[in-house]
Each structure stands twice: as structure tokens, then as C-alpha cells.
Design a protein around this motif. Structure first.
Motif, short mmCIF file in Angstrom:
data_model
loop_
_atom_site.label_atom_id
_atom_site.label_comp_id
_atom_site.label_asym_id
_atom_site.label_seq_id
_atom_site.Cartn_x
_atom_site.Cartn_y
_atom_site.Cartn_z
N ALA A 18 40.69 25.44 -45.36
CA ALA A 18 41.85 24.54 -45.46
C ALA A 18 41.35 23.11 -45.41
O ALA A 18 40.29 22.83 -44.84
N SER A 19 42.13 22.20 -46.02
CA SER A 19 41.78 20.78 -45.95
C SER A 19 43.06 19.95 -45.94
O SER A 19 44.12 20.42 -46.38
N SER A 20 42.94 18.73 -45.46
CA SER A 20 44.12 17.87 -45.34
C SER A 20 44.48 17.26 -46.68
O SER A 20 43.63 17.09 -47.57
N GLY A 21 45.76 16.93 -46.85
CA GLY A 21 46.23 16.19 -48.02
C GLY A 21 45.93 16.84 -49.34
O GLY A 21 45.59 16.14 -50.31
N ASN A 22 46.01 18.18 -49.42
CA ASN A 22 45.69 18.88 -50.67
C ASN A 22 44.31 18.51 -51.18
O ASN A 22 44.08 18.31 -52.38
N ASP A 23 43.36 18.42 -50.23
CA ASP A 23 41.97 18.11 -50.52
C ASP A 23 41.76 16.67 -50.94
O ASP A 23 40.68 16.31 -51.42
N GLU A 24 42.76 15.80 -50.76
CA GLU A 24 42.64 14.40 -51.10
C GLU A 24 42.37 13.58 -49.84
O GLU A 24 42.75 13.97 -48.73
N TYR A 25 41.71 12.44 -50.01
CA TYR A 25 41.48 11.53 -48.90
C TYR A 25 42.75 10.72 -48.61
O TYR A 25 43.49 10.36 -49.52
N SER A 26 42.97 10.44 -47.32
CA SER A 26 44.13 9.66 -46.90
C SER A 26 43.68 8.62 -45.87
O SER A 26 42.56 8.69 -45.34
N ASN A 27 44.56 7.66 -45.60
CA ASN A 27 44.25 6.61 -44.63
C ASN A 27 44.12 7.22 -43.24
O ASN A 27 45.08 7.65 -42.63
N GLY A 28 42.88 7.22 -42.73
CA GLY A 28 42.64 7.83 -41.43
C GLY A 28 43.28 7.11 -40.28
O GLY A 28 43.48 7.68 -39.22
N TYR A 29 43.64 5.84 -40.47
CA TYR A 29 44.29 5.08 -39.41
C TYR A 29 45.65 5.69 -39.07
O TYR A 29 46.10 5.63 -37.94
N TYR A 30 46.30 6.29 -40.08
CA TYR A 30 47.60 6.89 -39.86
C TYR A 30 47.51 8.37 -39.51
O TYR A 30 48.50 9.00 -39.18
N GLY A 31 46.32 8.95 -39.61
CA GLY A 31 46.12 10.33 -39.22
C GLY A 31 46.20 11.30 -40.39
O GLY A 31 46.99 11.13 -41.32
N VAL A 32 45.34 12.32 -40.37
CA VAL A 32 45.35 13.40 -41.35
C VAL A 32 45.39 14.72 -40.58
O VAL A 32 44.92 14.79 -39.44
N GLN A 33 45.90 15.78 -41.21
CA GLN A 33 46.04 17.03 -40.47
C GLN A 33 45.98 18.24 -41.39
O GLN A 33 46.24 18.14 -42.59
N ILE A 34 45.61 19.36 -40.79
CA ILE A 34 45.74 20.67 -41.44
C ILE A 34 46.49 21.57 -40.46
O ILE A 34 46.39 21.40 -39.24
N THR A 35 47.26 22.49 -40.96
CA THR A 35 48.14 23.28 -40.10
C THR A 35 48.03 24.77 -40.39
O THR A 35 47.79 25.19 -41.53
N ASP A 36 48.17 25.55 -39.32
CA ASP A 36 48.35 27.00 -39.37
C ASP A 36 47.26 27.71 -40.17
O ASP A 36 47.50 28.32 -41.23
#
Length: 557
Positions: free
Chosen positions: A491-509
Motif C-alpha cells: 500500500a502507498s499514500s495518495g494513490n502512489d503520488e507524492y503529497s505535501n508532507g507538512y499536512y500529513g500523508v497516510q495509508i489505511t487498513d
């Protein structure tokens, strides 16, 4: 000023401008508003047009303006034949029109120059929308000018707070009358050369939008809410606006520049202060030395409504870790639209809250208000707190920014809403140094477990400007299994896309089996899109929520 306003004292105004005009201390112009073609024909006054006043006279009880149409060599005001008189001060006689005169050289049978006419004061207030008074600045002993630029794109819409508006501290030891003039500069060479004429189509740079001034008696500090001003000027679409105030001696004030519908770009202004006594004007001080900005959104899962709703605790929540006692401010702004919003600070050890008692609330923003909410709490003790951001109704969706202001550096994180009874693991902060762009740690579990991961760039320094936004490099978090050609991503966050880490990234379940860990190796991976400069260091905090206890190793590059 508005010529048709009922608030204008016509008697006092006439005496004032009559005396000043005689001494050459005021220039007067008149402006018509929008009119129909038939009205413009019957009065001789075209709509949205400006006129110069070149004379004033009071005779036989009549108060008259001598008006010049700068665009016309003939024609002008057509008075009412039943009640109007035409005054010719050269011949010192009054002429009563028997019929409504025609336009052209015969329009006014007097010695007046073409395009010039007399009109009484009552007709001025009836037929002209605006009366512009341009005063001699030499009437004032002191003048202070401040030149500045304002990127209006930094505001978030018409319901925004004053958090990003230019603000200035004003102070006079002696007090007295002060005139504040805001001038919006021309943006094109055509306008600067005077080629843009009065009545030009709306949309030219100087005609687009409105400007205003607000005055607050608030210690001269920066203000955030749009209400509470002691004087609020009108919003005008002209390049100049005036605010007159009587300042108390040695009392600090804050003046705020405001706009509506300005082009969303950078604009240049000059704020001028005229007074009879020495005056200090400087940029307003922000009492909060540090600001942390976090973004969030009310989604179909997190728009829980107000505190009377059973889903209130589904609203977005943030933790604040305050290392020492400090004043705290919370500014919540909707990014688009006019949702009614509210922000609350709760004493709950920085954890997600599911119940709030009256004793747990340190402060809130009061009534729900459109577009933004603001709360201030003085002398908040050191500790960990929770912020709840809510809309008035359940299901009201939209994005927002939360700005936390403090007197000391603090840590602000989004709280991942996890089901009750889950385990939470917090490894040491992962540090990206220099050109490092990938860090990982191994996971171990003793039984089947479902886990979720939240990663957020670690704030190591306060943001000094309330307008500054986070500048963390894009971040991605993932769970990997296997090595070499057998490696795959669970699993990866944001559909495998990079996001602004200052606002937080997550993967679930994500489900992890015990046999996966020692045989193939399960790794929690942090990746950054590009290196920092050689001396840069960026930390990332990670929280792992799971059904069973898990073990995590050290971060490796």
C-alpha cells in the motif's frame, strides 16, 4: 462622499466648502451614477460621468454650483421649467425658463462658456451620486506616507479574516484629528498617462474592485476579525478613499486595508496620514511570534456538525504540544465559500476526543460565523491540547486552513481518528539529511493485524509570518514486502503520488500476517521527492495504528 446620502448635513457641508473654496483649499468634482437614456436626455447629464466645479455662489437665498463638463463644448444641465432658475452672475440677473431648452448653443442663454452651467445645491444632491472633495494637504502640519504592495491572491475570498491584510499601527502623543488617505496605484502605462477616461468600461485595472479602510482601537497590534472596528470606511471603486478620525492622546490604533473583488494579483498602494500634531505610523505588530499552519477538510466522513450533533467528534481534530505557558490564538479559515465555522481548544492530552465537558474547554470562537472563526486564549499552561474544527450543519463539505499562533515554538499535528481499542506505535522521528530521499524501518507482528499509518513532516522552526505557508518537500509513505525482483508494494499514500508532507500523508487498513515479517520482510518506507540543500534537515513523525502490538526498528537509509 455619497451625494444622495441622508447622513450628509447639507448646511454644514455648504458652509465648509464655501469657505474653503474661497481660500483655494478645496477642489470639487461631481459624478453621476448609472442613468437611463431617457433620464440622461431629460436632465442633460449623462450617466457615470464626472464634472468639475469651477465656482460657488450664494445669492438671494440660492446656493449655486458653477459646473463644467470637461468633455463638452456645449449643452449641460437642463433644469425643471416649473421650479428651476438659471443664474448668471455676470449680468447679475435671474432668468426663468418658460420652456425646457434644447441642447446646443441655445441651451443656456447666458454669458457662460460652452459646457458650463449653474445648478443649485438641492439638484446637485438629487442628480449627482458622488461629491468629491480634494483638500489642500498644506492645511495639515504633519504628513506620513507608507508605500506597500499587497498580493491579494493570498486572501481566501470575500469571507476571509483580516489575517493577511496590510495593517498599520498609528499613535499620536497629542491626539487630535487625523485624515488617512489610501491611494491605489495605476497598473498600466495607459492609465498612468491618463488615457483611461471616466466612464470607461468596468474591468480596467483601476476600475476593478473596491477598497476601504477600517480603524481599530486595539493596542496597535494586528487584528484578525473583521468586526470590532470603531470606524469603517465605505468600499469605493475609485483609486482613493479617505477615513477621518479623532485620535485620543497616547492611545495606539490599528488601521486595516480591505478590499472586495480586486483582481487576484499584486497591487501597490500608498497610505498617507495627515495631522496637526506629530504622528507615528508603522507596520502593526503581531503579538504571536510563531505561527503553524495546517490544512484539512470536512468530508462526508468528517463533517460532523456542531456540538449538539452526535457526530460532532468526527470533525477534524489537531493536537498542540505546548512546551511552556503561552498565549494561544486559533484562526480557522474556509478556503472557498462561506461555510459557518467554529474552532475550539480542549484540554485532552492531545488525543482524539469523544466527549467534552465544560471544564475541559479552554476557549472557543463563540458563535458560528461565515468564512472564518478566531479564538484567543491568554496564559495557556504548558501541555498537550486538542483543537476541534467544525461547521454548523452536518454534511457541510469544504477545505480549510488552521493557523495556530503562540509565543513559543510548538508542535501541531493532525490527529488520525482511530477506532477505540487500537494500539498506537510512535517510532523515533525520521530525519532526512542533505541528499537523502528514502528511509525505511522493519515491522514485526505476532499475529494477524490490520494497521494504518500517518506520517507528517516534523516542524523544527516557527513560521514567523502569518502569511507564510509550509514549504516541506513532497512526501510518500508506503508498506513494502520482499527484496530485489520479488519486492512489491502492499500500500502507498495518495494513490502512489507524492503529497505535501507538512499536512500529513497516510495509508489505511492494510493486513499484515506474522509469516510475512521474518521471511520476506515488511518495511515501512518514507520517500521524499528530491533532496534538500546540503545543510538542510527535515524530520518526519510517524504514527502506526494497529489491532495488535507491533515492533519497529530504527530508521535506515
Amino acid at each position: 462622499m455619497e451625494g444622495r446620502s441622508d447622513e450628509v448635513d447639507r448646511e454644514a457641508l455648504w458652509r465648509r466648502i464655501m469657505n474653503a473654496f474661497e481660500y483655494g483649499d478645496v477642489l470639487i468634482t461631481l459624478g453621476t451614477g448609472r442613468t437611463s437614456e431617457s433620464e440622461a436626455y431629460s436632465t442633460g447629464l449623462p450617466g457615470e460621468h464626472d464634472y468639475a466645479v469651477i465656482g460657488l455662489e450664494e445669492s438671494s437665498g440660492k446656493r449655486l454650483f458653477l459646473v463644467k463638463n470637461p468633455w463638452s463644448e456645449s449643452g449641460g444641465w437642463v433644469p425643471n421649467p416649473k421650479s428651476e432658475v438659471q443664474h448668471d452672475p455676470v449680468n447679475r440677473k435671474m432668468q426663468v425658463f418658460e420652456d425646457v431648452p434644447k441642447r446646443g448653443p441655445e441651451a443656456q442663454k447666458s454669458s457662460l462658456q460652452p459646457g458650463t452651467f449653474w445648478i443649485n445645491v438641492n439638484d446637485v444632491f438629487q442628480h449627482f451620486e458622488s461629491l468629491y472633495l480634494n483638500w489642500n494637504p498644506g492645511l495639515f502640519a504633519y504628513r506620513e506616507d507608507v508605500h506597500f504592495s499587497w498580493d491579494v491572491a493570498s486572501t481566501v475570498g470575500p469571507w476571509a479574516s483580516f489575517g493577511t491584510n496590510p495593517q498599520y499601527h498609528i499613535h499620536s502623543k497629542a491626539g487630535g484629528v487625523v485624515w488617512l488617505v489610501l491611494t491605489r496605484h495605476f497598473k498600466s502605462s495607459d492609465q498612468a498617462s491618463g488615457n483611461v477616461k471616466c466612464g470607461s468600461p468596468k474591468g480596467s485595472a483601476i476600475d476593478t474592485g473596491f477598497i476601504s479602510l477600517y480603524l481599530f482601537q486595539d493596542r496597535g497590534d494586528k487584528v484578525y476579525l473583521t468586526d470590532g472596528s470603531i470606524i469603517r470606511g465605505p468600499y469605493v471603486d475609485s483609486p482613493n478613499t479617505l477615513l477621518k478620525a479623532e485620535l485620543r492622546a497616547s492611545v495606539p490604533y490599528t488601521v486595516v486595508i480591505s478590499e472586495q473583488k480586486l483582481d487576484r494579483s499584486s497591487h501597490s498602494f500608498t497610505l498617507s496620514a495627515f495631522s496637526l500634531q506629530p504622528l507615528l505610523i508603522c507596520e502593526a505588530r503581531d503579538k504571536y511570534r510563531y505561527h503553524a499552519v495546517r490544512s484539512g477538510a470536512w468530508t462526508s466522513q468528517t463533517a460532523g456538525g456542531n456540538a449538539s450533533s452526535s457526530d460532532y467528534f468526527k470533525n477534524p481534530q489537531f493536537s498542540i504540544d505546548l512546551p511552556r505557558q503561552s498565549d494561544v490564538s486559533l484562526l480557522l479559515e474556509v478556503r472557498f465559500g462561506e461555510l459557518p465555522v467554529h474552532v475550539k481548544l480542549v484540554w485532552s492530552d492531545g488525543k482524539a476526543i469523544r466527549f467534552v465537558g465544560a471544564r475541559d474547554i479552554l476557549g472557543d470562537s463563540g458563535e458560528y460565523r461565515k468564512g472564518h472563526a478566531f479564538a484567543e486564549m491568554p496564559n495557556v499552561p504548558a501541555g498537550r491540547y486538542t483543537v476541534v474544527c467544525s461547521t454548523f450543519e452536518q454534511g457541510q463539505l469544504g477545505g480549510f486552513n488552521l493557523q495556530v499562533g503562540t509565543m513559543c515554538e510548538c508542535k501541531v499535528q493532525r490527529i488520525f481518528m482511530r477506532p477505540a481499542g487500537q494500539f498506537v506505535s510512535r517510532p523515533k522521528t525520521a530525519h532526512f539529511v542533505g541528499e537523502t530521499d528514502r528511509l525505511w524501518t522493519a515491522l514485526q507482528c505476532s499475529r494477524l493485524t490490520r494497521l494504518s499509518v500517518l506520517a507528517q513532516s516534523h516542524e523544527t522552526a516557527g513560521i514567523r509570518s502569518s502569511q507564510a505557508m509550509p514549504s516541506s518537500l513532497p512526501l510518500r509513505v508506503s508498506l513494502e514486502i520482499g527484496h530485489g525482483l520479488a519486492k512489491r508494494t502492499l500500500a502507498s499514500s495518495g494513490n502512489d503520488e507524492y503529497s505535501n508532507g507538512y499536512y500529513g500523508v497516510q495509508i489505511t487498513d492494510v493486513d499484515i500476517q506474522p509469516y510475512m515479517c521474518p521471511q520476506a520482510g515488511v518495511r515501512l518506507v518514507l520517500e521524499r521527492a528530491g533532496p534538500l540543500h546540503s545543510s538542510g534537515i527535515e524530520g518526519v513523525d510517524v504514527e502506526v495504528y494497529s489491532d495488535a502490538n507491533i515492533e519497529m526498528g530504527s530508521w535506515l537509509g
